[in-house]
Design an enzyme around this catalytic site. Structure first.
Site, PDB file in Angstrom:
ATOM      1  N   ASP A  86      -7.873   2.629  -4.041  1.00  0.00           N
ATOM      2  CA  ASP A  86      -7.144   1.720  -4.924  1.00  0.00           C
ATOM      3  C   ASP A  86      -7.087   0.304  -4.370  1.00  0.00           C
ATOM      4  O   ASP A  86      -6.408   0.052  -3.364  1.00  0.00           O
ATOM      5  CB  ASP A  86      -5.726   2.276  -5.121  1.00  0.00           C
ATOM      6  CG  ASP A  86      -4.859   1.391  -5.984  1.00  0.00           C
ATOM      7  OD1 ASP A  86      -5.407   0.644  -6.808  1.00  0.00           O
ATOM      8  OD2 ASP A  86      -3.622   1.459  -5.840  1.00  0.00           O
ATOM      9  N   ASP A 267      -8.778  -4.210 -10.130  1.00  0.00           N
ATOM     10  CA  ASP A 267      -7.998  -3.057  -9.684  1.00  0.00           C
ATOM     11  C   ASP A 267      -8.731  -1.744  -9.956  1.00  0.00           C
ATOM     12  O   ASP A 267      -8.798  -1.280 -11.095  1.00  0.00           O
ATOM     13  CB  ASP A 267      -6.647  -3.064 -10.403  1.00  0.00           C
ATOM     14  CG  ASP A 267      -5.696  -1.993  -9.905  1.00  0.00           C
ATOM     15  OD1 ASP A 267      -6.068  -1.244  -8.973  1.00  0.00           O
ATOM     16  OD2 ASP A 267      -4.582  -1.901 -10.446  1.00  0.00           O
TER      17      ASP A 267
END
Length: 371
Positions: A86, A267
């Site tokens: 992430d 992201d």
């Protein structure tokens, strides 16, 4: 068109193949595997490396066709966990034996008593994600990402989790800058970088589309076979966050967002393209999407006629066609992947998640603070 600038290929590149896991409610099939080897060993590749190539492969599983995840190990002897890589967060954490939340009981929990290299601290922390929250305690142990090994690596052990019950991944491996770490522990990428375990302070993502296998995250360099065309460097707005300046967002030549420029975070932990509510509502009106539950739906035939939505970043246009921003749910109905981003500050802030990154190979350069 490809996001990011040219990175010299390093001979010390560690590549972690990511596997998209289909929606739990869909019937699983073994199609689109890259070769017979992967077909036969799809869930047993985490400890396999290819000698002489510095290549390590880990299968990643995804839930609801929206997350890309891979295996890591923690402890001595190693215990395996499925985590989301992430870029939107900085902390590594997995469930623990201390956790009694229902979510923890559905995932692999770290058995600290079984690791001879485990060390616990008294530091506690909590993280709020878009999909849930966790509360944890900081510990230290040996963490492995393929052939990359970080000894005495600080990481989080969740003692409570909320909102992760339906997620197939066990935990999260944050790849953002250390200044946004909630645990205040050094992220694993920084520790590997500081110790010289990776030759170049970069990592990159290739995210497959249409439920195909072959997704990878690579550390220490870039394998240029994973993209076509040029890579275009985009400077970060500021060091410390994977956010870039977007010039504008257009559709059919008309500006529909970022009219005066805006900020967007790149992201890998987000499934959608997210933006301010009023602008997302406008996009849904322009494409004729209607709300149903938490999603906005369109006719599946609209995929062939709806226009691309173009993000202009650092002077380069990155079109997102309808086939990318419209997906099918398990009932066969089509919904959009645009979602309202709820932020406390009134700013034109966007998140470019996997909808965008499936189209454009992305390189994250910590050495030069650019994407």
């Amino acid at each position: 068109l490809v996001l990011l600038g040219l990175v010299a290929f390093s001979e010390c590149v560690v590549k972690i193949p990511l596997r998209r896991v289909k929606t739990m409610r869909k019937t699983l099939s073994g199609k689109n595997m890259p070769n017979n080897f992967l077909k036969e060993h799809a869930y047993r590749l985490s400890q396999i490396s290819f000698r002489g190539s510095n290549l390590t492969i880990h299968p990643l599983r995804n839930i609801r066709d929206v997350f890309y995840m891979g295996n890591i190990t923690i402890g001595t002897p190693p215990q395996e966990f499925l985590v989301v890589f992430d870029t939107g967060s900085s902390d590594l954490w997995v469930p623990s034996d201390f956790c009694t939340s229902p979510a923890c009981s559905k995932h692999v929990r770290f058995r600290h008593l079984q690791s001879s290299t485990f060390r616990l601290t008294n530091k506690t922390f909590s993280i709020e994600y878009g999909s849930g929250t966790m509360e944890g305690i900081v510990a230290h142990d040996t963490v492995r990402i393929g052939d990359l090994v970080s000894t005495d690596q600080p990481f989080g052990l969740s003692v409570a989790e909320y909102g992760f019950e339906g997620r197939r991944f066990d935990g999260v491996l944050g790849l953002n800058y250390p200044n946004i770490s909630f645990s205040k522990a050094i992220p694993i990428f920084d520790k590997l970088k500081n110790e010289g375990a990776i030759s170049e302070p970069v990592f990159a993502f290739y995210l497959s589309k249409d439920e195909q296998e072959g997704s990878v995250v690579m550390f220490g360099g870039v394998d240029h076979r994973y993209y076509k065309g040029e890579l275009n460097w985009v400077p970060l707005i500021q060091a410390g966050d994977w956010s870039v300046h977007v010039d504008r967002i257009t559709m059919k030549g008309e500006v529909i967002g970022c009219s005066d420029g805006c900020t967007a975070m790149v992201d890998t932990g987000s499934s959608h393209i997210q933006g301010p509510g009023r602008l997302i509502d406008n996009i849904h009106k322009l494409i004729g999407a209607m709300p149903r539950g938490s999603k906005y739906y369109v006719s599946c035939s609209a995929v062939n006629i709806l226009p691309s939505i173009i993000f202009t970043i650092n002077g380069v246009n990155y079109p997102v066609p309808a086939r990318a921003y419209i997906l099918k749910d398990f009932t066969g109905n089509c919904y959009t992947t645009f979602k309202e981003k709820r932020v406390r500050i009134s700013t034109d802030f966007w998140i470019l998640g996997e909808v965008f990154l499936r189209l454009y190979f992305s390189v994250f350069d910590r050495g030069n603070d650019r994407i």
